[in-house]
Design a protein around this motif. Sequence first.
Motif, PDB file in Angstrom:
ATOM      1  N   GLN A 222       0.823  -1.200   0.000  1.00 30.99           N
ATOM      2  CA  GLN A 222       0.000   0.000   0.000  1.00 30.99           C
ATOM      3  C   GLN A 222       0.860   1.254   0.000  1.00 30.99           C
ATOM      4  O   GLN A 222       1.886   1.323   0.676  1.00 30.99           O
ATOM      5  CB  GLN A 222      -0.939   0.014   1.206  1.00 30.99           C
ATOM      6  CG  GLN A 222      -0.256  -0.178   2.540  1.00 30.99           C
ATOM      7  CD  GLN A 222      -1.231  -0.217   3.684  1.00 30.99           C
ATOM      8  OE1 GLN A 222      -1.970   0.739   3.912  1.00 30.99           O
ATOM      9  NE2 GLN A 222      -1.246  -1.337   4.411  1.00 30.99           N
ATOM     10  N   VAL A 223       0.427   2.210  -0.789  1.00 36.99           N
ATOM     11  CA  VAL A 223       1.063   3.521  -0.836  1.00 36.99           C
ATOM     12  C   VAL A 223      -0.037   4.568  -0.880  1.00 36.99           C
ATOM     13  O   VAL A 223      -1.207   4.250  -1.112  1.00 36.99           O
ATOM     14  CB  VAL A 223       1.994   3.674  -2.068  1.00 36.99           C
ATOM     15  CG1 VAL A 223       3.136   2.676  -2.009  1.00 36.99           C
ATOM     16  CG2 VAL A 223       1.195   3.502  -3.362  1.00 36.99           C
ATOM     17  N   ALA A 224       0.332   5.818  -0.678  1.00 35.72           N
ATOM     18  CA  ALA A 224      -0.612   6.926  -0.795  1.00 35.72           C
ATOM     19  C   ALA A 224      -0.521   7.525  -2.193  1.00 35.72           C
ATOM     20  O   ALA A 224       0.444   7.288  -2.929  1.00 35.72           O
ATOM     21  CB  ALA A 224      -0.309   7.987   0.260  1.00 35.72           C
ATOM     22  N   SER A 225      -1.505   8.328  -2.552  1.00 38.55           N
ATOM     23  CA  SER A 225      -1.508   8.950  -3.875  1.00 38.55           C
ATOM     24  C   SER A 225      -0.288   9.837  -4.083  1.00 38.55           C
ATOM     25  O   SER A 225       0.217   9.979  -5.203  1.00 38.55           O
ATOM     26  CB  SER A 225      -2.783   9.780  -4.059  1.00 38.55           C
ATOM     27  OG  SER A 225      -3.923   8.968  -4.031  1.00 38.55           O
ATOM     28  N   SER A 226       0.219  10.406  -3.003  1.00 36.88           N
ATOM     29  CA  SER A 226       1.346  11.341  -3.102  1.00 36.88           C
ATOM     30  C   SER A 226       2.707  10.662  -3.050  1.00 36.88           C
ATOM     31  O   SER A 226       3.739  11.323  -3.132  1.00 36.88           O
ATOM     32  CB  SER A 226       1.267  12.369  -1.960  1.00 36.88           C
ATOM     33  OG  SER A 226       1.286  11.707  -0.693  1.00 36.88           O
ATOM     34  N   GLU A 235       8.025  -0.532  -2.481  1.00 37.97           N
ATOM     35  CA  GLU A 235       6.917  -1.229  -1.820  1.00 37.97           C
ATOM     36  C   GLU A 235       6.477  -2.457  -2.614  1.00 37.97           C
ATOM     37  O   GLU A 235       6.245  -3.520  -2.050  1.00 37.97           O
ATOM     38  CB  GLU A 235       5.738  -0.266  -1.632  1.00 37.97           C
ATOM     39  CG  GLU A 235       4.488  -0.889  -1.019  1.00 37.97           C
ATOM     40  CD  GLU A 235       4.617  -1.238   0.454  1.00 37.97           C
ATOM     41  OE1 GLU A 235       3.623  -1.717   1.044  1.00 37.97           O
ATOM     42  OE2 GLU A 235       5.717  -1.023   1.032  1.00 37.97           O
ATOM     43  N   MET A 236       6.422  -2.300  -3.944  1.00 37.20           N
ATOM     44  CA  MET A 236       6.017  -3.424  -4.781  1.00 37.20           C
ATOM     45  C   MET A 236       7.047  -4.549  -4.734  1.00 37.20           C
ATOM     46  O   MET A 236       6.692  -5.729  -4.677  1.00 37.20           O
ATOM     47  CB  MET A 236       5.807  -2.946  -6.216  1.00 37.20           C
ATOM     48  CG  MET A 236       4.602  -2.019  -6.371  1.00 37.20           C
ATOM     49  SD  MET A 236       4.454  -1.302  -8.032  1.00 37.20           S
ATOM     50  CE  MET A 236       4.172  -2.771  -9.022  1.00 37.20           C
ATOM     51  N   GLY A 242       3.611  -8.100  -7.192  1.00 36.39           N
ATOM     52  CA  GLY A 242       3.527  -7.545  -8.535  1.00 36.39           C
ATOM     53  C   GLY A 242       2.528  -6.416  -8.657  1.00 36.39           C
ATOM     54  O   GLY A 242       2.096  -6.096  -9.768  1.00 36.39           O
ATOM     55  N   MET A 243       2.179  -5.787  -7.543  1.00 33.46           N
ATOM     56  CA  MET A 243       1.234  -4.676  -7.540  1.00 33.46           C
ATOM     57  C   MET A 243       1.258  -3.980  -6.195  1.00 33.46           C
ATOM     58  O   MET A 243       1.862  -4.475  -5.248  1.00 33.46           O
ATOM     59  CB  MET A 243      -0.188  -5.183  -7.825  1.00 33.46           C
ATOM     60  CG  MET A 243      -0.686  -6.272  -6.888  1.00 33.46           C
ATOM     61  SD  MET A 243      -1.281  -5.736  -5.255  1.00 33.46           S
ATOM     62  CE  MET A 243      -2.734  -4.798  -5.704  1.00 33.46           C
TER      63      MET A 243
END
Length: 333
Positions: A222-226, A235-236, A242-243
């Motif tokens: 998980q990441v943030a839009s920013s 993170e991936m 793979g996402m």
Amino acid sequence: MSSKVTNPSDPLRPSEFVRIEAAALSELALRLDGPMLASFTRATDLLLQSPEGRSRIVVTGIGKSGIIARKIAATLRSTGTPAHFLHAAEAIHGDLGMLANGDTVLALSYSGETEELLRLLPTLKRMNATLIAISGCSTSTLALASDVFLDTSVSVEACPLNLAPTASTTVMLALGDALALEVSRRRGWKAEDFADLHPGGRIGRRLARVRELMHVGDALPQVASSTPMPQVIYEMSRKKLGMTTVLDGGRLAGMISDGDLRRLLERDGSHALEHTAGEIMNPHPVTISGGTLASSALALMEEKKITSLIVVGADGQVDGVVHLHDLWALELA
């Protein structure tokens, strides 16, 4: 139907035994389409009523009929109808204590004159039990004492001597299956309900739910839009799915896949890392609920040609991610 063999020098072919039992099942099917339909419907009505109130379903018999009775009770339970097996001989030596006032009793006896069953009749009457008789004789003591009689008579047994219960027990078993399946159908029993009662073995794997397989907590990418692209890639890589999901306040904003990264690199080259997650994410990823069957999730992935599904709860929060490899491990095919 073929005649019985009494001369050992002129035996039936093995396939003929099966044909005799198949013919007996055909006779049962004809009765269910005609004269026995009303009784069968009444029996299913009674079985449907029992689990909803204080009464229970008890299936009883002895000998070969007792074995079939045990299987019918198991099939009822397996398809969502609580039922108990009561051995007729043990019943008259104390196990009658498992009966409660108003229970529904399925009693199996081909002759309808089995001594151990007949000795139960006064007690069943005293306890106001509803009796469904599964028997091959409509004029037997058991049939005449019953509230509902279901006819399992056969023209002939598959046994060459016409003695060993064979075709008759096959018919009893099929009728018990029909009762259990009709009750579950009328109750609206679904594959999801079946899954709750079959967590083990191959059936359990086939009926596992997405929530049991998804990656959650620290395993959820998980990441943030920013989030800058270098951190997105990190993170991936770290979560190895793979996402990654793109979340804003715990809610799903989008998703970035390996494919999205490849397309970004092809398009922007050395400037690819200048973007943020929100600028390149897919804002409309395919999602699924945690209660969905794993087999349905696999079918959806194959249809969409994707390798991950984001699991979203009723509140819109992301609960996890399920990956194609998690489903392949179940050997669902």
